[in-house]
Motif scaffolding. Structure first.
Motif, PDB file in Angstrom:
ATOM      1  N   ASN A 116       0.956  -1.244  -0.113  1.00 41.65           N
ATOM      2  CA  ASN A 116       0.115   0.162   0.071  1.00 41.65           C
ATOM      3  C   ASN A 116       0.869   1.234  -0.145  1.00 41.65           C
ATOM      4  O   ASN A 116       0.405   2.390   0.438  1.00 41.65           O
ATOM      5  N   GLU A 117       2.098   1.166  -0.558  1.00 41.67           N
ATOM      6  CA  GLU A 117       2.863   2.242  -0.057  1.00 41.67           C
ATOM      7  C   GLU A 117       2.821   3.488  -1.069  1.00 41.67           C
ATOM      8  O   GLU A 117       3.568   4.399  -0.872  1.00 41.67           O
ATOM      9  N   THR A 118       2.202   3.297  -2.361  1.00 37.42           N
ATOM     10  CA  THR A 118       2.101   4.218  -3.490  1.00 37.42           C
ATOM     11  C   THR A 118       1.604   5.508  -3.126  1.00 37.42           C
ATOM     12  O   THR A 118       0.564   5.380  -2.503  1.00 37.42           O
ATOM     13  N   GLY A 179       0.921   2.081   5.406  1.00 38.97           N
ATOM     14  CA  GLY A 179       1.617   1.854   4.382  1.00 38.97           C
ATOM     15  C   GLY A 179       2.214   3.101   3.648  1.00 38.97           C
ATOM     16  O   GLY A 179       3.440   3.130   2.982  1.00 38.97           O
ATOM     17  N   ARG A 180       1.479   4.026   3.436  1.00 40.41           N
ATOM     18  CA  ARG A 180       1.973   5.261   2.619  1.00 40.41           C
ATOM     19  C   ARG A 180       2.783   6.174   3.469  1.00 40.41           C
ATOM     20  O   ARG A 180       3.554   7.066   2.625  1.00 40.41           O
ATOM     21  N   MET A 181       3.006   6.023   4.834  1.00 43.32           N
ATOM     22  CA  MET A 181       3.619   6.984   5.629  1.00 43.32           C
ATOM     23  C   MET A 181       5.035   7.262   5.179  1.00 43.32           C
ATOM     24  O   MET A 181       5.634   8.350   5.191  1.00 43.32           O
ATOM     25  N   PRO A 182       5.963   6.267   4.797  1.00 42.68           N
ATOM     26  CA  PRO A 182       7.187   6.578   4.567  1.00 42.68           C
ATOM     27  C   PRO A 182       7.370   7.218   3.198  1.00 42.68           C
ATOM     28  O   PRO A 182       8.396   8.040   3.217  1.00 42.68           O
ATOM     29  N   ALA A 183       6.519   6.955   2.227  1.00 46.25           N
ATOM     30  CA  ALA A 183       6.536   7.632   0.818  1.00 46.25           C
ATOM     31  C   ALA A 183       6.253   9.140   1.145  1.00 46.25           C
ATOM     32  O   ALA A 183       6.964  10.012   0.567  1.00 46.25           O
ATOM     33  N   HIS A 198      13.849  13.318  -5.615  1.00 50.48           N
ATOM     34  CA  HIS A 198      13.133  12.044  -5.094  1.00 50.48           C
ATOM     35  C   HIS A 198      13.677  10.574  -5.370  1.00 50.48           C
ATOM     36  O   HIS A 198      14.267  10.620  -6.549  1.00 50.48           O
ATOM     37  N   LEU A 199      13.608   9.838  -4.636  1.00 55.76           N
ATOM     38  CA  LEU A 199      14.171   8.459  -4.657  1.00 55.76           C
ATOM     39  C   LEU A 199      13.016   7.506  -4.551  1.00 55.76           C
ATOM     40  O   LEU A 199      12.057   7.624  -3.975  1.00 55.76           O
ATOM     41  N   PRO A 200      13.011   6.527  -5.757  1.00 56.26           N
ATOM     42  CA  PRO A 200      11.964   5.542  -5.805  1.00 56.26           C
ATOM     43  C   PRO A 200      11.918   4.519  -4.357  1.00 56.26           C
ATOM     44  O   PRO A 200      12.872   4.579  -3.819  1.00 56.26           O
ATOM     45  N   ALA A 201      11.067   4.023  -4.396  1.00 53.78           N
ATOM     46  CA  ALA A 201      10.798   2.898  -3.418  1.00 53.78           C
ATOM     47  C   ALA A 201      12.054   1.666  -3.337  1.00 53.78           C
ATOM     48  O   ALA A 201      12.418   1.647  -4.360  1.00 53.78           O
TER      49      ALA A 201
END
Length: 221
Positions: A116-118, A179-183, A198-201
């Motif tokens: 759910n990170e996107t 799930g989204r908080m790190p992004a 910005h860096l990709p996951a």
């Protein structure tokens, strides 16, 4: 989402609900504390006025999570490979259920959060409209609020969700947000302090915290 975590939470919630109902029926009018005027003005210090299952603070021994001290958490909760501290996913499982999770259970939470990170495009567009000098915590609040349109609870509530299912929708929203908080945090950090580079996951194998570190630009293990 983590199916085994949700199932464990559902079982424990059902049992706890019955215990609370019985307790209230038998002792609902029982007094548990006396309060002085100085305590009221002093921020309710030492007043027993709330029930919490997740944490407590002993005036001598400090904070405990589900009855465990921080050294006990460090010793018992699963860690990343070559890591020295508990994984956040394990702490989350413990707080919700009261049980120390296995490494496999922690990995299931990791997979759920990473799935759910996107970060939605409209959240990034909203943040990019803010002055670069906007405090990161203000940006974080705005970013979280901008995700309201994706709220599972809000959608199901509009559809007439029964009250008995409120906790399930909230559980799903919490997992989506975590799930989204790190992004989100990394986007704000790189926007504010790294010129928007910005860096990709990270690769799927990394845990939630390692992915956050990767997107912040921290590569030292």
């Amino acid at each position: 989402m983590s199916k085994s975590l949700k199932a464990s939470l559902a079982t424990k919630t059902t049992t706890l609900k019955k215990e609370i109902e019985a307790l209230l029926a038998a002792h609902g009018n029982t007094s548990i504390a006396e309060v002085t005027v100085s305590q009221a003005y002093g921020g309710m210090r030492s007043v027993k006025c709330m029930v919490t299952e997740t944490s407590s603070v002993d005036p001598q021994k400090g904070i405990r999570y589900r009855g465990l001290s921080i050294p006990e958490l460090q010793a018992q909760l699963p860690k990343a490979s070559q890591g020295a501290q508990p994984l956040p996913e394990g702490v989350f499982w413990l707080l919700l259920t009261g049980d120390v999770p296995t490494a496999a259970q922690v990995a299931e939470v990791t997979a759920s959060w990473r799935a759910n990170e996107t970060l939605p495009d409209h959240v990034m567009r909203t943040l990019d409209q803010l002055p670069i000098s906007t405090h990161p915590m203000t940006q974080l609040s705005i970013g979280i609020l901008a995700m309201q349109s994706d709220s599972i609870f809000a959608r199901r509530y509009r559809e007439g969700m029964p009250k008995s299912e409120h906790w399930e929708a909230m559980y799903e929203d919490v997992n989506l947000l975590l799930g989204r908080m790190p992004a989100l945090a990394a986007y704000i950090y790189r926007r504010s302090y790294r010129g928007g580079d910005h860096l990709p996951a990270a690769e799927p194998g990394l845990d939630w915290a390692a992915n956050l570190a990767h997107m912040l630009g921290i590569e030292n293990p």
